[in-house]
Design a protein around this motif. Structure first.
Motif, PDB file in Angstrom:
ATOM      1  N   ARG A 189       0.806  -1.224   0.000  1.00  0.00           N
ATOM      2  CA  ARG A 189       0.000   0.000   0.000  1.00  0.00           C
ATOM      3  C   ARG A 189       0.838   1.274   0.000  1.00  0.00           C
ATOM      4  O   ARG A 189       0.425   2.290   0.567  1.00  0.00           O
ATOM      5  N   LEU A 190       2.019   1.223  -0.629  1.00  0.00           N
ATOM      6  CA  LEU A 190       2.687   2.489  -0.943  1.00  0.00           C
ATOM      7  C   LEU A 190       1.836   3.185  -1.989  1.00  0.00           C
ATOM      8  O   LEU A 190       1.825   4.407  -2.093  1.00  0.00           O
ATOM      9  N   GLU A 191       1.151   2.350  -2.792  1.00  0.00           N
ATOM     10  CA  GLU A 191       0.141   2.848  -3.714  1.00  0.00           C
ATOM     11  C   GLU A 191      -1.185   2.304  -3.214  1.00  0.00           C
ATOM     12  O   GLU A 191      -1.285   1.117  -2.883  1.00  0.00           O
ATOM     13  N   GLU A 192      -2.173   3.176  -3.115  1.00  0.00           N
ATOM     14  CA  GLU A 192      -3.468   2.757  -2.574  1.00  0.00           C
ATOM     15  C   GLU A 192      -4.314   2.166  -3.708  1.00  0.00           C
ATOM     16  O   GLU A 192      -4.573   2.856  -4.694  1.00  0.00           O
ATOM     17  N   PRO A 193      -4.717   0.895  -3.607  1.00  0.00           N
ATOM     18  CA  PRO A 193      -5.545   0.318  -4.665  1.00  0.00           C
ATOM     19  C   PRO A 193      -6.894   1.052  -4.751  1.00  0.00           C
ATOM     20  O   PRO A 193      -7.405   1.504  -3.732  1.00  0.00           O
ATOM     21  N   SER A 194      -7.433   1.165  -5.967  1.00  0.00           N
ATOM     22  CA  SER A 194      -8.738   1.813  -6.119  1.00  0.00           C
ATOM     23  C   SER A 194      -9.861   0.844  -5.790  1.00  0.00           C
ATOM     24  O   SER A 194     -10.927   1.244  -5.327  1.00  0.00           O
ATOM     25  N   ALA A 195      -9.623  -0.440  -6.057  1.00  0.00           N
ATOM     26  CA  ALA A 195     -10.627  -1.453  -5.721  1.00  0.00           C
ATOM     27  C   ALA A 195      -9.928  -2.803  -5.630  1.00  0.00           C
ATOM     28  O   ALA A 195      -8.810  -2.962  -6.112  1.00  0.00           O
ATOM     29  N   GLY A 196     -10.614  -3.762  -5.026  1.00  0.00           N
ATOM     30  CA  GLY A 196     -10.057  -5.102  -4.900  1.00  0.00           C
ATOM     31  C   GLY A 196      -9.437  -5.320  -3.530  1.00  0.00           C
ATOM     32  O   GLY A 196      -9.455  -4.426  -2.689  1.00  0.00           O
ATOM     33  N   SER A 197      -8.909  -6.519  -3.323  1.00  0.00           N
ATOM     34  CA  SER A 197      -8.348  -6.830  -2.012  1.00  0.00           C
ATOM     35  C   SER A 197      -6.971  -7.455  -2.135  1.00  0.00           C
ATOM     36  O   SER A 197      -6.610  -8.027  -3.167  1.00  0.00           O
ATOM     37  N   ILE A 198      -6.226  -7.309  -1.066  1.00  0.00           N
ATOM     38  CA  ILE A 198      -4.897  -7.909  -0.973  1.00  0.00           C
ATOM     39  C   ILE A 198      -4.844  -8.664   0.341  1.00  0.00           C
ATOM     40  O   ILE A 198      -5.133  -8.088   1.400  1.00  0.00           O
ATOM     41  N   PHE A 199      -4.500  -9.948   0.261  1.00  0.00           N
ATOM     42  CA  PHE A 199      -4.415 -10.753   1.475  1.00  0.00           C
ATOM     43  C   PHE A 199      -2.976 -11.134   1.750  1.00  0.00           C
ATOM     44  O   PHE A 199      -2.273 -11.636   0.875  1.00  0.00           O
ATOM     45  N   LEU A 200      -2.545 -10.855   2.987  1.00  0.00           N
ATOM     46  CA  LEU A 200      -1.218 -11.288   3.416  1.00  0.00           C
ATOM     47  C   LEU A 200      -1.431 -12.410   4.419  1.00  0.00           C
ATOM     48  O   LEU A 200      -1.993 -12.195   5.494  1.00  0.00           O
ATOM     49  N   GLU A 201      -1.026 -13.609   4.059  1.00  0.00           N
ATOM     50  CA  GLU A 201      -1.292 -14.796   4.871  1.00  0.00           C
ATOM     51  C   GLU A 201      -2.748 -14.824   5.330  1.00  0.00           C
ATOM     52  O   GLU A 201      -3.033 -15.083   6.492  1.00  0.00           O
ATOM     53  N   GLY A 202      -3.628 -14.505   4.399  1.00  0.00           N
ATOM     54  CA  GLY A 202      -5.053 -14.609   4.675  1.00  0.00           C
ATOM     55  C   GLY A 202      -5.679 -13.367   5.266  1.00  0.00           C
ATOM     56  O   GLY A 202      -6.900 -13.243   5.332  1.00  0.00           O
ATOM     57  N   GLN A 203      -4.861 -12.401   5.674  1.00  0.00           N
ATOM     58  CA  GLN A 203      -5.419 -11.204   6.289  1.00  0.00           C
ATOM     59  C   GLN A 203      -5.567 -10.097   5.243  1.00  0.00           C
ATOM     60  O   GLN A 203      -4.629  -9.784   4.506  1.00  0.00           O
ATOM     61  N   ASP A 204      -6.770  -9.538   5.177  1.00  0.00           N
ATOM     62  CA  ASP A 204      -7.038  -8.473   4.206  1.00  0.00           C
ATOM     63  C   ASP A 204      -6.358  -7.182   4.667  1.00  0.00           C
ATOM     64  O   ASP A 204      -6.769  -6.571   5.658  1.00  0.00           O
ATOM     65  N   ILE A 205      -5.301  -6.765   3.954  1.00  0.00           N
ATOM     66  CA  ILE A 205      -4.545  -5.603   4.421  1.00  0.00           C
ATOM     67  C   ILE A 205      -5.173  -4.290   3.978  1.00  0.00           C
ATOM     68  O   ILE A 205      -4.682  -3.220   4.318  1.00  0.00           O
TER      69      ILE A 205
END
Lengths: 257, 221
Positions: A65-81
């Motif tokens: 998240r140095l760049e903020e996504p406009s939509a969608g999800s990112i999971f780090l070891e299952g956790q939505d960051i």
């Protein structure tokens, strides 16, 4: 904290280290990432190739998240960051990042470049932080340069210190943003050697790079991006010998020529 | 020639004025100790506000910085000391000087520190944040040390200006160096105390100015 386990849907196994799902990113009206789905399993090294402007770096920079996504999800070891209320600083210490231009702190010597986050983020004592820094610098072959300032180091050495700074925090995944693009050709090898060693230690890595030979030899998967989309995602042998997409073939033809 | 020496370089008069001037120098030092750190602090806050993401913080700060850089410090001082009493607020001279100089210095130091902040590449903050440092830790340990070092010559030369500017306090009867010298002049009916004050300023500031020039030459190389 929202602990959403992304693989629970598929089965009971451990979630992938990094998973991007339906990721979009726009700068104003320009869409630079569209509908990105990408999974990086534990211990895998995934290479991202593509022309400049295809969105590779932006995708990588979304992962912490140095760049903020406009939509969608990112999971780090299952956790939505991207979930509301996550402590981003806590997430980021688990994601190492290496930049094209090294970004070492010029006012601190190599050791203190590594210890800064150990002291301030992990709150380690001076001795413990120094110890960890020494072992991280040793891993990249620069323990004897600990007292040198970035300005006194070659580009390749600076990038290795930057890698040491990231791995000292013992991240679960490392992001490499064109780590060798700013280096003189004769210095590329030493950085690649360090990355190869990390791979041997089963570090999970997502690498944006143009080092095709290294990708072919070391990657578990190669991903090709064009116009903000992932158009090909294959094991390296298949990717380089029989890519399924026309744009991948055109890219490879140009680069191998 | 003798007349000139008697009027401007009269050692006897200087010796008589010395204790008074020394007290004045003490007041000048006290003023500097108050207004330079306060100005640096105000400047830091102004610089942070004027580089802030929030336009609601940025715009008013930029407007205030412009205002206080455009206003002559003497006008500001007389306004604070002699203007404010019309609202019923009569400040003691020292406080009036400190407030007027705080406003003026914050604007100047603020512009210098702002230049320093934007001289630090964005990659520095990104690298720091990527290791989990918070925004304020990044500022304190990564950005500010580099920013201040990049503009150190300007900060020092502005501080020299501030030391000289403290002589403006004489107009509100604050007994700093120049005021004391002028008092001594009017009592002795001789200009030598003013010469002595000038010499004191010179002896204090010339080494700093000299050092600055060497420092800047070194940076230029």
């Amino acid at each position: 904290m929202s602990e959403m386990n992304a693989t629970d849907r598929v089965g009971g196994t451990k979630p992938p280290t990094l998973q991007l799902s339906g990721l979009h990113k726009s700068f104003g009206t320009v869409e630079v990432l569209r509908e990105i789905d990408l999974t990086v399993e534990r211990g895998q090294m995934v290479f991202v190739l593509g022309r400049s402007g295809s969105g590779k770096s932006t995708m990588l920079r979304c992962c912490n998240r140095l760049e903020e996504p406009s939509a969608g999800s990112i999971f780090l070891e299952g956790q939505d960051i991207c979930a509301r209320g996550v402590d981003l600083d806590k997430i980021r210490r688990r994601i190492g990042m290496v930049f094209q231009s090294f970004n070492l702190y010029p006012h601190l010597d190599a050791r203190r470049n590594v210890t800064l986050a150990l002291r301030k983020v992990l709150k380690l004592g001076r001795d413990e932080a120094d110890e960890r820094a020494t072992s991280a610098l040793d891993r990249v072959g620069l323990a004897n340069r600990a007292d040198h300032y970035p300005g006194q180091l070659s580009g390749g050495q600076q990038q290795r210190v930057a890698i040491a700074r990231a791995i000292a925090l013992q991240p679960v995944v490392m992001l490499f943003d064109e780590p060798t693009s700013a280096l003189d050709p004769e210095l590329v090898g030493e950085v690649i050697a360090v990355m190869r060693e990390l791979k041997d230690l089963h570090m999970t890595m997502l690498v944006v790079s143009h080092e095709m030979a290294f990708a072919r030899e070391a990657a578990d998967r190669v991903v090709f991006m064009a116009d903000g989309r992932i158009v090909e995602d294959a094991p390296p042998e298949q990717f380089f010998t029989q890519p399924s997409e026309e744009s991948t073939r055109a890219f490879l033809a140009r680069y191998s020529a | 020639m003798d007349q000139l020496i008697l009027q401007f370089f009269n050692v006897e008069v200087m010796a008589k004025a010395w204790p008074l001037l020394l007290r004045g120098l003490g007041m000048t030092a006290l003023l500097c100790l108050a207004v330079i750190p306060l100005g640096l602090l105000g400047g830091l806050l102004a610089a942070l506000a004027s580089t802030s993401q929030s336009r609601w913080l940025r715009w008013p700060t930029v407007a205030l910085i412009d205002l206080f850089r455009a206003l002559p410090p003497l006008v500001l001082l007389i306004f604070v000391y002699s203007g404010l009493p019309f609202t019923g607020l009569q400040l003691p001279p020292f406080l009036a000087v400190v407030i007027a100089f705080l406003l003026n210095n914050s604007a100047y130091y603020g512009e210098i520190i702002r230049a320093g902040l934007i001289s630090v590449p964005a990659g520095q903050s990104e690298a720091a944040r990527s290791t989990g440092l918070t925004q304020s830790q990044t500022l304190i340990h990564v950005v500010l040390p580099q920013a201040l070092r990049n503009v150190l010559p300007d900060l020092i030369s502005n501080s020299v200006e501030v030391v000289k500017m403290t002589s403006l306090a004489s107009v509100v009867s604050l007994a700093e160096l120049l005021y004391s010298a002028d008092m001594a002049r009017s009592v002795t009916y001789n200009a030598s105390p003013i010469t002595l004050a000038a010499l004191i300023y010179l002896i204090l500031l010339w080494p700093v100015v000299r050092l600055m020039s060497r420092f800047q030459r070194k940076i230029a190389i």
